[in-house]
Design an enzyme around this catalytic site. Sequence first.
Site, PDB file in Angstrom:
ATOM      1  N   CYS A   1       0.730  -0.796  -0.054  1.00 50.62           N
ATOM      2  CA  CYS A   1       0.111  -0.404   0.067  1.00 50.62           C
ATOM      3  C   CYS A   1       0.321   1.030   0.049  1.00 50.62           C
ATOM      4  O   CYS A   1       0.198   2.036  -0.078  1.00 50.62           O
ATOM      5  CB  CYS A   1      -1.064  -0.083   1.216  1.00 50.62           C
ATOM      6  SG  CYS A   1      -1.655  -1.965   1.268  1.00 50.62           S
TER       7      CYS A   1
ATOM      8  N   SER B   1     -11.024   2.766   5.616  1.00 49.66           N
ATOM      9  CA  SER B   1     -10.806   3.526   3.833  1.00 49.66           C
ATOM     10  C   SER B   1     -11.632   2.754   3.170  1.00 49.66           C
ATOM     11  O   SER B   1     -11.539   1.690   3.225  1.00 49.66           O
ATOM     12  CB  SER B   1      -9.775   3.589   3.360  1.00 49.66           C
ATOM     13  OG  SER B   1      -8.656   3.208   3.356  1.00 49.66           O
TER      14      SER B   1
ATOM     15  N   ILE C   1     -12.019   0.550  -0.645  1.00 48.07           N
ATOM     16  CA  ILE C   1     -11.338   1.293  -1.918  1.00 48.07           C
ATOM     17  C   ILE C   1     -11.975   1.327  -3.450  1.00 48.07           C
ATOM     18  O   ILE C   1     -12.532   1.543  -3.163  1.00 48.07           O
ATOM     19  CB  ILE C   1     -11.077  -1.485  -2.065  1.00 48.07           C
ATOM     20  CG1 ILE C   1     -12.277  -1.044  -2.538  1.00 48.07           C
ATOM     21  CG2 ILE C   1     -10.306  -1.318  -1.473  1.00 48.07           C
ATOM     22  CD1 ILE C   1     -11.999  -3.094  -2.861  1.00 48.07           C
TER      23      ILE C   1
ATOM     24  N   LYS D   1      -8.922   7.423   3.609  1.00 47.37           N
ATOM     25  CA  LYS D   1     -10.461   7.874   4.020  1.00 47.37           C
ATOM     26  C   LYS D   1     -11.571   7.830   3.246  1.00 47.37           C
ATOM     27  O   LYS D   1     -12.723   7.490   3.620  1.00 47.37           O
ATOM     28  CB  LYS D   1      -9.927   8.190   5.826  1.00 47.37           C
ATOM     29  CG  LYS D   1     -11.605   8.373   6.250  1.00 47.37           C
ATOM     30  CD  LYS D   1     -11.099   7.226   7.186  1.00 47.37           C
ATOM     31  CE  LYS D   1     -12.838   6.226   7.420  1.00 47.37           C
ATOM     32  NZ  LYS D   1     -14.154   6.293   6.421  1.00 47.37           N
TER      33      LYS D   1
ATOM     34  N   HIS E   1      -8.588   4.642  -0.993  1.00 48.88           N
ATOM     35  CA  HIS E   1      -7.495   4.074  -1.498  1.00 48.88           C
ATOM     36  C   HIS E   1      -7.385   2.966  -2.104  1.00 48.88           C
ATOM     37  O   HIS E   1      -7.537   1.575  -2.511  1.00 48.88           O
ATOM     38  CB  HIS E   1      -7.586   2.753  -0.147  1.00 48.88           C
ATOM     39  CG  HIS E   1      -6.089   2.662   0.567  1.00 48.88           C
ATOM     40  ND1 HIS E   1      -4.693   3.187   0.002  1.00 48.88           N
ATOM     41  CD2 HIS E   1      -6.235   2.046   1.600  1.00 48.88           C
ATOM     42  CE1 HIS E   1      -4.182   2.016   0.937  1.00 48.88           C
ATOM     43  NE2 HIS E   1      -4.607   1.508   1.445  1.00 48.88           N
TER      44      HIS E   1
END
Lengths: 385, 385
Positions: free
Chosen positions: B84, B208, B210, B328, B332
């Site tokens: 990430c 958060s 995706i 958030k 993400h």
Amino acid sequence: MIRNVSILGVGQMPVANHESLSLRNLAARACRAAMADAGVAHVDAIFVGNMLSHEMTGQSHLGPLIGSALSDGSTECVTVNAACGSGGAVVRLASLAVASGAYDVVLAVGVEKMVGRCRDAVIRALASAADFEREVSNGATFAALNALLMQRYMYEYNAIRLDFAVFAQVAHQNATSNPNARLRGGCSLEAYLTSKMVAEPLGLYDASPIADGAAAVVLGNDRHAARNEKRVDIVGSACATDTLSLQQRSNPLWLQAVEESAHAALDQAGLRHSDVDLLELHDAFTIMSALSLESSGFTPRGTGTRFAREQGVHRNGALPISTFGGLKARGHPVGASGTYQIVEATLQLRGEAGPNQVPSASVAMTESIGGSGATAVTHILKRTA
Amino acid sequence: MIRNVSILGVGQMPVANHESLSLRNLAARACRAAMADAGVAHVDAIFVGNMLSHEMTGQSHLGPLIGSALSDGSTECVTVNAACGSGGAVVRLASLAVASGAYDVVLAVGVEKMVGRCRDAVIRALASAADFEREVSNGATFAALNALLMQRYMYEYNAIRLDFAVFAQVAHQNATSNPNARLRGGCSLEAYLTSKMVAEPLGLYDASPIADGAAAVVLGNDRHAARNEKRVDIVGSACATDTLSLQQRSNPLWLQAVEESAHAALDQAGLRHSDVDLLELHDAFTIMSALSLESSGFTPRGTGTRFAREQGVHRNGALPISTFGGLKARGHPVGASGTYQIVEATLQLRGEAGPNQVPSASVAMTESIGGSGATAVTHILKRTA
């Protein structure tokens, strides 16, 4: 241009089925061997070359995995992926990190664990390096793509299957005396000609074996290199790319990325083709050996197989290739193969290649390829005078 | 130390469900936007940050895929994976390539396509960034690991769930005016408190979303930067790592890699914490916002939530965070998030953040994290005087 980057030490694990070794430990052992060879107890950063760890072992994020196995510190550890060219790309990016001034001494390690998964899963995972939309979704695998290239080559240049045997035979012969090679049994002409077809005209001995493996190099700037008597300098380093899919290229038999990276690396080094004493090329398939010799500029188009037979690519030939067996017989742990090439070329230039030694080698070229020539990373290494 | 590297231009695609756009085109659009913003028609190399393309789309080897979509040339294009944290790592490696002298102008693009796959497949794929042997094989997911951290934080520091609401509320509030954000509906205190539990005490608004996304920056050396009036300088860049697994750390509530990379980047820049005007932190979960504020050194241990409430992390607070919504609420897309942070920080420093503008911002810090703090990449950006 890369300035003042040298190879201070190298390490490798045998290319084999390392069932009892985790990827973490496989890589760590190659790294420790390279650090011991370089005489360093600490490195400033670790760059990892890998293609398939997620698919093969469920583990990605290899930087911290391997970094924390090697030290308690909080060293930068990042993974580089250029498919089957990852092992060359990782050395290049590690070199850039040293050349940038960010670090004095860094480690580049190529690692792959591929054994133990079912064959179909491996073939599918490898195919992700080809163009999914244009090639893989139509059923193409790398064996199929290379079979098409080989067939086209035979048609265009009036070649026959026998012409490619020289690449298999030389690689397998060199592997017989390499204790780190996957296939050490040699390859007779009869075995080559009678082996089963994988994808016509590509037979078993035209293809390289997959395997587990890890190889590592310690790189340093000139300040560190000055203290290292066996150092080998990286005098040329270049990476070029081409379209992922073969169908988008005007001539699929011309590896443009190989051409561009080889010439860029030679230009950086201020050297000519005739200065190159040995070439570690990306012989994942025998057709790639022929195309690499041609696209790199060592021989005109369509003459790669003849060059190999007439000029000689064996250890005492005009241009030795695959001197420890190449991908073809040392084995092809995909994300590590490019690093093995650099480790082997370094041993040649240091005169430490034992029975595999190329006489009087002072300049070596390595070519690591991803996909069907979509990525090409060329390095030129030179022994310190 | 990174010398003379500046951000010449930035581009981003909305974080959204880009069902009809391939990964290739999603990335290429962000790249073209960044090149247009920088006023350059050509780049010397392209570095791609990505974590999951193979698992999500069947396609790896993104360098040539994206490179050939952008140009006919044979530009170097290599992929960087730091889980990430890939979106931050790719900008760092691209910066090193410029600092090395190898290239004058390069492109760094973070891209991820995640929507459309079943939830379990995505969760499993993401978990590959944790330690497979020590964590994932025991059933851990990232939501579970962050729930354990949050629970431990509440126990150690006598905090309650309500304390974390500030991070969700500020991020969602900032996203309401960001047209590129995934979640633009805001988050009331009631919504935060009554949302369903994902993994107790971690609720829906602690996590958060995706998404698909791509963000790109064009980097150049001082020669090119001198001609670019809106350039933003990279005055600090550092990457550090920690163990992959939380269980190997002496204190799981201390993100050592964040601490080390933040301090190294500040040292390079010759700046102090009080010089930082805004912080784009890695708020994949609200607990990571608290831990990031503390581990980076902006507030003492155990005081992250109080700092956020009392000092203010909103747009006019003492230290604005997640100014366009953060992971958030902007969303993400894992391998791209770190690049979005740098794009957003650049817009802030150029005074082009529109309704999201932080007043008088001249120094920004970005922190991109891979895994549970196993990789941390910190950048410090500064507006040209």
